[in-house]
Design a protein around this motif. Structure first.
Motif, PDB file in Angstrom:
ATOM      1  N   UNK A 532     120.861  45.055-128.413  1.00 39.64           N
ATOM      2  CA  UNK A 532     120.233  46.366-128.708  1.00 39.64           C
ATOM      3  C   UNK A 532     118.751  46.304-129.171  1.00 39.64           C
ATOM      4  N   UNK A 533     117.820  46.421-128.319  1.00 38.66           N
ATOM      5  CA  UNK A 533     116.362  46.156-128.599  1.00 38.66           C
ATOM      6  C   UNK A 533     115.640  47.457-128.339  1.00 38.66           C
ATOM      7  N   UNK A 534     114.343  47.665-128.950  1.00 36.37           N
ATOM      8  CA  UNK A 534     113.529  48.688-128.339  1.00 36.37           C
ATOM      9  C   UNK A 534     112.845  48.456-127.206  1.00 36.37           C
ATOM     10  N   UNK A 535     112.408  49.760-126.469  1.00 35.90           N
ATOM     11  CA  UNK A 535     111.387  49.842-125.386  1.00 35.90           C
ATOM     12  C   UNK A 535     110.594  50.719-125.827  1.00 35.90           C
ATOM     13  N   UNK A 536     109.361  50.284-125.826  1.00 36.73           N
ATOM     14  CA  UNK A 536     108.264  51.587-126.121  1.00 36.73           C
ATOM     15  C   UNK A 536     107.102  51.429-125.088  1.00 36.73           C
ATOM     16  N   UNK A 537     106.987  52.792-124.724  1.00 39.28           N
ATOM     17  CA  UNK A 537     105.873  52.978-123.713  1.00 39.28           C
ATOM     18  C   UNK A 537     104.683  53.521-124.297  1.00 39.28           C
ATOM     19  N   UNK A 538     103.797  52.879-124.203  1.00 37.72           N
ATOM     20  CA  UNK A 538     102.312  53.278-124.901  1.00 37.72           C
ATOM     21  C   UNK A 538     101.140  53.499-123.941  1.00 37.72           C
ATOM     22  N   UNK A 539     100.546  54.548-124.002  1.00 45.24           N
ATOM     23  CA  UNK A 539      99.206  54.886-123.272  1.00 45.24           C
ATOM     24  C   UNK A 539      98.897  56.081-123.541  1.00 45.24           C
ATOM     25  N   UNK A 540      98.075  56.017-124.699  1.00 46.71           N
ATOM     26  CA  UNK A 540      97.850  57.461-125.520  1.00 46.71           C
ATOM     27  C   UNK A 540      96.766  58.546-124.331  1.00 46.71           C
ATOM     28  N   UNK A 541      96.028  57.772-123.568  1.00 40.09           N
ATOM     29  CA  UNK A 541      95.469  58.786-122.770  1.00 40.09           C
ATOM     30  C   UNK A 541      95.899  58.889-121.362  1.00 40.09           C
ATOM     31  N   UNK A 542      97.228  58.542-121.109  1.00 37.12           N
ATOM     32  CA  UNK A 542      97.862  58.600-119.894  1.00 37.12           C
ATOM     33  C   UNK A 542      99.086  59.511-120.159  1.00 37.12           C
ATOM     34  N   UNK A 543      99.788  59.246-120.832  1.00 39.57           N
ATOM     35  CA  UNK A 543     101.168  59.823-121.196  1.00 39.57           C
ATOM     36  C   UNK A 543     101.203  60.766-122.496  1.00 39.57           C
ATOM     37  N   UNK A 544     102.267  61.296-122.347  1.00 42.92           N
ATOM     38  CA  UNK A 544     102.372  62.198-123.609  1.00 42.92           C
ATOM     39  C   UNK A 544     103.274  61.544-124.574  1.00 42.92           C
ATOM     40  N   UNK A 545     102.948  61.424-125.915  1.00 48.62           N
ATOM     41  CA  UNK A 545     103.702  60.655-126.898  1.00 48.62           C
ATOM     42  C   UNK A 545     104.531  61.205-127.889  1.00 48.62           C
ATOM     43  N   UNK A 546     105.145  60.657-128.702  1.00 41.45           N
ATOM     44  CA  UNK A 546     106.028  61.456-129.628  1.00 41.45           C
ATOM     45  C   UNK A 546     107.314  61.677-129.151  1.00 41.45           C
ATOM     46  N   UNK A 547     107.853  60.757-128.009  1.00 40.55           N
ATOM     47  CA  UNK A 547     108.952  61.097-127.514  1.00 40.55           C
ATOM     48  C   UNK A 547     110.094  60.034-127.934  1.00 40.55           C
ATOM     49  N   UNK A 548     111.111  60.372-128.385  1.00 42.37           N
ATOM     50  CA  UNK A 548     112.376  59.531-128.717  1.00 42.37           C
ATOM     51  C   UNK A 548     113.597  59.719-127.483  1.00 42.37           C
ATOM     52  N   UNK A 549     113.820  59.008-126.714  1.00 39.60           N
ATOM     53  CA  UNK A 549     114.731  59.148-125.629  1.00 39.60           C
ATOM     54  C   UNK A 549     116.230  58.508-126.219  1.00 39.60           C
ATOM     55  N   UNK A 550     117.254  59.131-126.127  1.00 39.83           N
ATOM     56  CA  UNK A 550     118.457  58.841-126.638  1.00 39.83           C
ATOM     57  C   UNK A 550     119.372  58.186-125.339  1.00 39.83           C
ATOM     58  N   UNK A 551     119.046  58.201-123.978  1.00 46.53           N
ATOM     59  CA  UNK A 551     119.835  58.061-123.179  1.00 46.53           C
ATOM     60  C   UNK A 551     120.062  56.396-122.927  1.00 46.53           C
ATOM     61  N   UNK A 552     121.155  56.060-122.452  1.00 51.34           N
ATOM     62  CA  UNK A 552     121.344  54.370-122.580  1.00 51.34           C
ATOM     63  C   UNK A 552     120.609  53.855-121.399  1.00 51.34           C
ATOM     64  N   UNK A 553     120.105  52.843-121.355  1.00 57.85           N
ATOM     65  CA  UNK A 553     119.218  52.300-120.403  1.00 57.85           C
ATOM     66  C   UNK A 553     119.215  50.540-120.684  1.00 57.85           C
ATOM     67  N   UNK A 554     118.994  49.916-119.670  1.00 54.69           N
ATOM     68  CA  UNK A 554     119.049  48.536-119.793  1.00 54.69           C
ATOM     69  C   UNK A 554     117.940  47.703-119.103  1.00 54.69           C
ATOM     70  N   UNK A 555     117.621  46.318-119.300  1.00 56.32           N
ATOM     71  CA  UNK A 555     116.103  45.699-119.088  1.00 56.32           C
ATOM     72  C   UNK A 555     115.853  45.917-117.560  1.00 56.32           C
TER      73      UNK A 555
END
Length: 678
Positions: A532-555
């Motif tokens: 279990x690890x974090x995946x963080x997507x960050x691009x403040x001028x491109x994407x909308x932030x402050x979102x926490x996704x609860x769906x299952x995902x993998x590498x």
């Protein structure tokens, strides 16, 4: 009586002394690795100890088989030949030296990875210089050698008294008594090796009666366990099984056009967004960062304030998993979209399967970079990347101007500065795709001297254990990585490339550490903290932030998701999905593969349930991840769910094995199918 025989007394005393040596090493294992943070009952501890002692008795018997032969030889045997006695002694002392070295490797392996030595340990021989340097920097090697020497000398002083029994006056003279003694002695020895009163002998799987990893490890004998794992070294694919589970995988990937005879997994993905400018993509490996490290997910020690700030401005996939633990495996899985389920060596080291198709190559027009602080020769990563990503520029230790910190190369602090300089020098009219691989958050947890505004915190071991850290050094190394990331983004924001870049930060794997009390007990008991690890997507001028996704995902989902943010069209023929295009009502699943058993465990994580089994379909267990207490097997209460998850986990596993050998060959047929004009 049978025990009056000199030879039987010699063998029994030799076995007993060796058995006591093995029990001593088992007690040493308990003293070193048992901790207050372990969650188990006294009953399970005693049960594991008794199982382990029976394994020790078996090994003591097996070690003495050559001595049994020396006793049975006519004329030239241990009774009548001084040379045979010397040879038997030499054998015992040489094997004892080997055994002590093996046990020291086993304990170091357990300290490092949280599991006993199995055949996969051979992978460290692929980079002996790096492995040796890591051992030297991480362990008190001289002290260990001195301790081993003392144990060996003590054993020799005691064992030197054993052959004296052979020189005493014989007490068994008649053939009847000799036959009786041989029969009874043989039965006792065979029973000791069998290890149980049951129909089948004691097996390695008997040690895995508990979900607690320490209890399971305590029940094993490292030499016997290593020998058991060698029998399962080969792990090939099956076309028939890939075809059997093909419909399940098509449903998992939401593909309607099924061609089971061709085993085609390919699909053409068109861009969802018409972007006026192609954004840069930067992927950052967060070495050994499990999800339990994040303060935003409840860790009480606030070791990740900078990552938490990034999450508030970005997207966090809080239920993201790597399929199998290991940095090299995460590199391979990320690049190819195929879980690296190779049993022994990582797939990047296997010349049969290191040629793979990658979605990264569909980032046409992008300048591509891979930047790491150490040597890319590790795990054949350089060869794997160069073979599969044409035009990739690899920046490694020899290309950097910063000083080397430890076995893993330059510090992450210096690595980010050098990566930033690389990005600054790229042609501004050309987008780039880059991967930065960090390494300092790893034993020996070195702290560089040139990091300003960072101070080591000296807090109690009890506090860091409760937060899921094994040691204070490990806690400070996590703080340092977080501090370094904060530093990097502070000066990257002033650059021209930052405003047109989407960053992806993910943990390459978690670690086998104490139970983090802010996480569910199942995270520890079922070893999910390693996946279990974090995946963080960050691009403040491109994407909308402050979102926490609860769906299952993998590498495997990472690169297709990056391609979606980049707005490119691409071919996808593996198990990865663009997480931003997954339907809202579509259930996610993640594959896990564990190598801590002789037969590897495989599992599938769903929204609420986790099913595990051995790779051959045996020992199926279903757990509810939402329970607050210790997880219990509930498959009997949910037969339909168990059947569904069982098919899915075997489908993901068998398909992954098949894809490892067929990913490159599928490319032409997919291109033709997706682009008929070709």
């Amino acid at each position: 009586m049978f025990y009056r025989s000199r030879r039987i007394q010699f063998l029994f005393k030799s076995i007993i002394i060796y058995f006591l040596l093995l029990v001593l090493l088992r007690v040493l294992f308990i003293l070193i690795f048992n901790s207050e943070s372990e969650t188990y009952t006294l009953g399970s501890l005693i049960k594991a100890l008794l199982i382990g002692i029976r394994f020790d008795l078996r090994l003591a018997v097996l070690v003495n088989i050559p001595l049994m032969i020396f006793c049975l030889m006519p004329i030239a045997n241990v009774v009548h030949s001084l040379w045979v006695r010397k040879i038997s002694n030499l054998y015992i002392y040489l094997f004892t030296g080997f055994l002590l070295l093996f046990y020291s490797v086993d304990m170091g392996h357990y300290s490092y990875l949280g599991r006993r030595v199995d055949v996969s340990v051979l992978r460290f021989l692929d980079n002996p210089e790096i492995s040796a340097q890591m051992v030297w920097e991480s362990y008190p090697v001289i002290l260990i050698i001195i301790l081993l020497l003392f144990i060996f000398i003590g054993f020799k002083l005691i064992y030197d008294m054993v052959p004296a029994i052979l020189l005493t006056t014989p007490q068994v003279k008649t053939a009847k008594h000799k036959f009786f003694g041989f029969t009874i002695g043989s039965l006792i020895i065979l029973f000791s090796a069998w290890g149980t009163l049951k129909q089948y002998p004691l097996r390695w799987s008997d040690a895995f009666f508990s979900n607690n990893s320490f209890i399971s490890a305590l029940g094993l004998n490292p030499i016997l366990y290593y020998s058991d794992t060698r029998r399962f070294a080969r792990d090939d694919y099956s076309i028939d099984k890939a075809k059997e589970y093909y419909p399940d995988i098509m449903d998992f990937l939401s593909i309607n056009d099924q061609e089971s005879e061709m085993l085609s997994y390919g699909r053409y993905v068109a861009p969802l967004n018409n972007l006026t400018q192609s954004p840069n993509i930067v992927i950052i490996f967060l070495e050994s960062v499990g999800a339990n490290r994040l303060s935003i997910l409840g860790n009480p020690l606030n070791a990740t304030p900078n990552l938490d700030q990034i999450i508030e401005e970005g997207i966090l996939f809080k239920r993201f998993y790597v399929p199998i633990v290991g940095t090299a495996r995460s590199v391979f899985t990320m690049v190819t979209g195929i879980p690296d389920v190779a049993r022994i060596k990582t797939s990047s080291r296997n010349p049969r399967i290191n040629k793979q198709y990658s979605v990264i190559n569909d980032f046409t027009g992008y300048e591509k970079h891979y930047i790491m602080g150490g040597s890319a020769g590790w795990a054949n990563i350089r060869g794997f990347l160069q073979l599969n990503i044409p035009g990739l520029s690899i920046t490694e230790l020899d290309d950097l101007t910063s000083p080397r910190l430890d076995v893993w190369g330059v510090s992450d602090h210096d690595l980010f500065k050098e990566a930033h300089q690389v990005f600054e020098n790229i042609d501004k009219g050309k987008p780039f795709f880059a991967i930065i691989q960090t390494a300092t958050n790893h034993r020996p947890y070195s702290i560089p001297e040139n990091v300003t505004e960072f101070e080591v915190e000296n807090i109690s071991k009890e506090l860091v254990n409760h937060a899921g850290f094994k040691s204070v050094d490990q806690y400070n190394a996590m703080r340092l990585l977080d501090h370094t990331i904060g530093e990097y983004f502070s000066y990257a924001k002033g650059s021209e490339y930052f405003n047109n870049t989407v960053f992806f930060l993910f943990g390459d794997h978690g670690t086998s550490d104490p139970w983090a009390k802010h996480m569910p007990l199942s995270d520890y008991e079922l070893l999910l903290r390693s996946y279990h690890v974090p995946l963080i997507v960050y691009g403040p001028t491109i994407i909308k932030g402050g979102i926490i996704r609860n769906d299952i995902a993998m590498l495997p989902d990472l690169i297709p998701t990056a391609a979606g943010f980049a707005g490119i069209s691409y071919h996808n023929q593996t198990l990865g999905r663009d997480l931003m295009s997954v339907l809202e009502n579509q259930e996610g699943f993640a594959l896990t593969v564990g190598n801590k058993h002789a037969r590897p465990t495989i599992g599938v994580i769903g929204e609420q349930y986790y099913l595990t089994m051995f790779h051959d379909g045996k020992d199926i267990r279903l757990f509810d991840l939402n329970v607050s207490g210790p997880p219990e097997d509930i498959q009997q209460e949910h037969p339909e769910l168990t059947a569904k998850y069982s098919r899915l986990v075997q489908g993901l596993y068998e398909t992954s094995k098949y894809m490892l050998y067929h990913n490159s060959q599928l490319l032409d047929s997919i291109n033709i199918k997706s682009n008929p004009d070709k």
